[in-house]
Design a protein around this motif. Structure first.
Motif, mmCIF file in Angstrom:
data_model
loop_
_atom_site.group_PDB
_atom_site.id
_atom_site.type_symbol
_atom_site.label_atom_id
_atom_site.label_comp_id
_atom_site.label_asym_id
_atom_site.label_seq_id
_atom_site.Cartn_x
_atom_site.Cartn_y
_atom_site.Cartn_z
ATOM 1 N N ALA A 193 4.364 -4.158 7.862
ATOM 2 C CA ALA A 193 5.071 -3.128 8.614
ATOM 3 C C ALA A 193 4.582 -1.727 8.284
ATOM 4 O O ALA A 193 4.613 -0.831 9.140
ATOM 5 C CB ALA A 193 6.578 -3.235 8.350
ATOM 6 N N ASP A 194 4.116 -1.511 7.043
ATOM 7 C CA ASP A 194 3.609 -0.187 6.670
ATOM 8 C C ASP A 194 2.110 -0.041 6.923
ATOM 9 O O ASP A 194 1.527 1.009 6.660
ATOM 10 C CB ASP A 194 3.917 0.115 5.201
ATOM 11 C CG ASP A 194 3.309 -0.901 4.237
ATOM 12 O OD1 ASP A 194 2.517 -1.759 4.679
ATOM 13 O OD2 ASP A 194 3.644 -0.847 3.034
ATOM 14 N N GLY A 195 1.478 -1.092 7.430
ATOM 15 C CA GLY A 195 0.068 -1.035 7.767
ATOM 16 C C GLY A 195 -0.885 -1.103 6.588
ATOM 17 O O GLY A 195 -2.107 -1.009 6.773
ATOM 18 N N ARG A 196 -0.384 -1.302 5.388
ATOM 19 C CA ARG A 196 -1.247 -1.300 4.199
ATOM 20 C C ARG A 196 -1.965 -2.623 3.996
ATOM 21 O O ARG A 196 -3.050 -2.664 3.425
ATOM 22 C CB ARG A 196 -0.418 -0.991 2.939
ATOM 23 C CG ARG A 196 0.158 0.406 2.875
ATOM 24 C CD ARG A 196 0.976 0.572 1.605
ATOM 25 N NE ARG A 196 0.167 0.337 0.404
ATOM 26 C CZ ARG A 196 0.683 0.140 -0.813
ATOM 27 N NH1 ARG A 196 2.007 0.111 -0.982
ATOM 28 N NH2 ARG A 196 -0.121 -0.050 -1.839
ATOM 29 N N TRP A 197 -1.356 -3.706 4.446
ATOM 30 C CA TRP A 197 -1.889 -5.032 4.148
ATOM 31 C C TRP A 197 -2.166 -5.804 5.432
ATOM 32 O O TRP A 197 -1.504 -5.602 6.460
ATOM 33 C CB TRP A 197 -0.911 -5.827 3.266
ATOM 34 C CG TRP A 197 -0.293 -5.036 2.168
ATOM 35 C CD1 TRP A 197 1.015 -4.648 2.053
ATOM 36 C CD2 TRP A 197 -0.955 -4.515 1.008
ATOM 37 N NE1 TRP A 197 1.210 -3.926 0.908
ATOM 38 C CE2 TRP A 197 0.015 -3.822 0.251
ATOM 39 C CE3 TRP A 197 -2.272 -4.555 0.549
ATOM 40 C CZ2 TRP A 197 -0.284 -3.192 -0.949
ATOM 41 C CZ3 TRP A 197 -2.583 -3.921 -0.647
ATOM 42 C CH2 TRP A 197 -1.603 -3.257 -1.382
#
Length: 520
Positions: A193-197
């Motif tokens: 959801a945070d785009g980091r993974w």
């Protein structure tokens, strides 16, 4: 050494006749010596591989088999074949139920599909009017015209290229950021959801990568499962807080992984066939799953219970309504499901009531995705098209505010207020209209296997068996560009919820991360 095996065309791959074998490295060397451009080499290679097939691909025992595509291992290795067996095709997904052999130019489907492609093929709204659909004409040039394209409308990487539509303004550039090699077909990709993974699923394992660096930070594998045979992870999904990863596999189980501990937190059993799709609610409490067993299940992460939404529609095409894709609306009130019988269905999460049947595709629906505002739903199908459905009336109607009408044997646990097989279909408001298809996205040359919508709602992106990824304007259905970055079917795509980043997963054993940044 990997080899190109030519087979007869138009027959089941298990009965194909092997004509000859040509080492693919020899073919590439010859093409390079002829001093052909990379684009030309790629197209010649792709044309040749259209005849390939996996020698171990098996016919589906329950329904007619669709045309197969080879899964090529990485150069220099032989490797195992792609997922195959009951309920599977060489694209890594369940086969179509509506045809046998190569897809005809006008595939069979519901009787309503015979109407004009410029008109809505759904049952008329209250006033009986047929709603016009925006179906843009033209788009990307034919392969034969690529050489004549101005340089600003095409770009070549080391092993990929992108073509921009010369009829519209070029507004972004696409670049390859990371190549993520796998040990088997990549069946699914999904951002956190945070785009980091980025999580990927393949044979027996799920991987998690750092999107910024491309480093593999975690491999999740259930050691309690025996090592014999294949066990492909067909779907992955992060919890909204990023602490858990849900995986759905061919063994009919949903595993909830504690990412930090690399341990299984929960296992949800109940589906009777492979699990093809997963999705978390916005608060992380519910997880929705879609399976080939014709059901959607809504699981409660806290209580461990589930609600079963069963498809028992008597007019389902060939009576095969296996669920290939699920999506939860941004407000978590509705769940949409695409199925093999060409229909997209929408249920209300709280009550399990069926609220919409969206008909119009001429072949199995393999992917569905809501727009960020929840007012639109995009579907991708084996009929080679995408459709945009206006579901705004559902989102503004709210839960529990509408009338209820008698439905057709579909709903929670296969039963409704009037007894088994008599579930109710809800409509919001006395004069409500059925959600309409307002746009067709036409341009892919083969099955559409995966769709996604950008975080700002501006772009619709699709991956296809034609090995291409296309970017479409979500307001006009006009194609912006076509990216060719894999040498096999693009089985799964996802767009970052926070950045202009695209992930693709393919039968060529690779996942790739791309950026699409605005032209300044």
């Amino acid at each position: 050494m990997s080899e190109l095996s030519l087979t007869s065309v138009g027959h089941c791959p298990t009965q194909s006749v092997k004509l000859t074998k040509i080492p693919e490295t020899h073919v590439i060397r010859i093409l390079i010596k002829l001093k052909l451009s990379l684009t030309t080499i790629v197209y010649i290679f792709l044309a040749s591989t259209s005849f390939l097939t996996s020698p171990r691909a098996l016919c589906h025992s329950r329904c007619l088999q669709s045309c197969h595509v080879a899964q090529l291992p990485p150069p220099g290795t032989s490797g195992p074949p792609p997922p195959s067996g009951p309920g599977q095709s060489s694209s890594g997904l369940p086969p179509s139920s509506s045809h046998s052999g190569p897809l005809p130019s006008h595939p069979p489907g519901p009787s309503s599909a015979g109407t004009s492609p410029m008109m809505d093929v759904h049952p008329p709204a209250n006033n009986g009017a047929v709603v016009p659909i925006n179906t843009p004409v033209g788009g990307l040039p034919d392969e034969s015209d690529l050489a004549s394209l101005p340089p600003e409308f095409k770009r070549e990487g080391t092993d990929w290229f992108i073509v921009y539509n010369p009829k519209v303004e070029k507004v972004f550039n696409v670049n390859l950021v990371h190549e993520l090699m796998h040990e088997s077909v990549v069946c699914c990709v999904r951002f956190s959801a945070d785009g980091r993974w980025l999580a990927t699923g393949c044979n027996r394992t799920a991987q998690i990568y750092d999107v910024k660096t491309g480093y593999k930070i975690c491999v999740l594998v259930d050691e309690s499962v025996g090592n014999s045979g294949d066990l492909y992870i067909r779907s992955v999904c992060f919890s909204p807080d990023g602490k858990y990863l849900a995986t759905g596999a061919e063994d009919k189980q949903i595993r909830i992984w504690d990412i930090q501990r690399k341990k299984i937190r929960n296992i949800f059993d109940g589906h009777e066939q492979e699990i093809y799709s997963l999705g978390f609610s916005a608060d992380g409490r519910l997880i929705v799953s879609g399976s080939g067993d014709k059901t959607v299940r809504i699981w409660d992460m806290v209580e461990g219970t589930s609600k079963v939404l069963t498809i028992n529609d008597p007019d389902s095409l060939n009576n095969d309504a296996g669920v290939t894709s699920v999506a939860i609306s941004p407000n978590s009130q509705y769940v949409a499901a695409g199925s093999l019988d060409t229909v997209v269905r929408i249920w209300e999460v709280a009550t399990g009531m069926l609220v919409e049947r969206l008909r119009g595709h001429r072949d199995s629906v393999y992917s569905v995705a809501f727009t960020p505002d929840g007012k639109g739903l995009v579907s991708g199908s084996l009929d080679k098209t995408l459709k945009y459905w206006d579901v705004g009336a559902l989102m503004t109607g709210g839960s529990g505010s509408g009338s209820v009408v008698k439905g057709r044997k579909e709903g929670a646990n296969g039963a409704g207020p009037n007894g088994p097989g008599g579930s109710m279909v809800k409509r919001d408001g006395e004069n409500s209209k059925q959600s309409q298809c307002t746009m067709n996205f036409i341009g892919h040359k083969d099955y559409v296997l995966s769709v996604a919508v950008s975080h700002d709602g501006r772009w619709v992106v699709s991956g296809s068996k034609d090995r291409g990824v296309q970017f479409w304007d979500s307001k006009t259905a006009v194609v912006q560009s076509m990216l060719q970055g894999h040498i096999n079917s693009v089985i799964s795509i996802d767009l970052s919820p926070t950045a202009n980043t695209l992930a693709t997963g393919s039968g060529d054993w690779q996942a790739r991360i791309w950026s699409y940044n605005q032209v300044h």
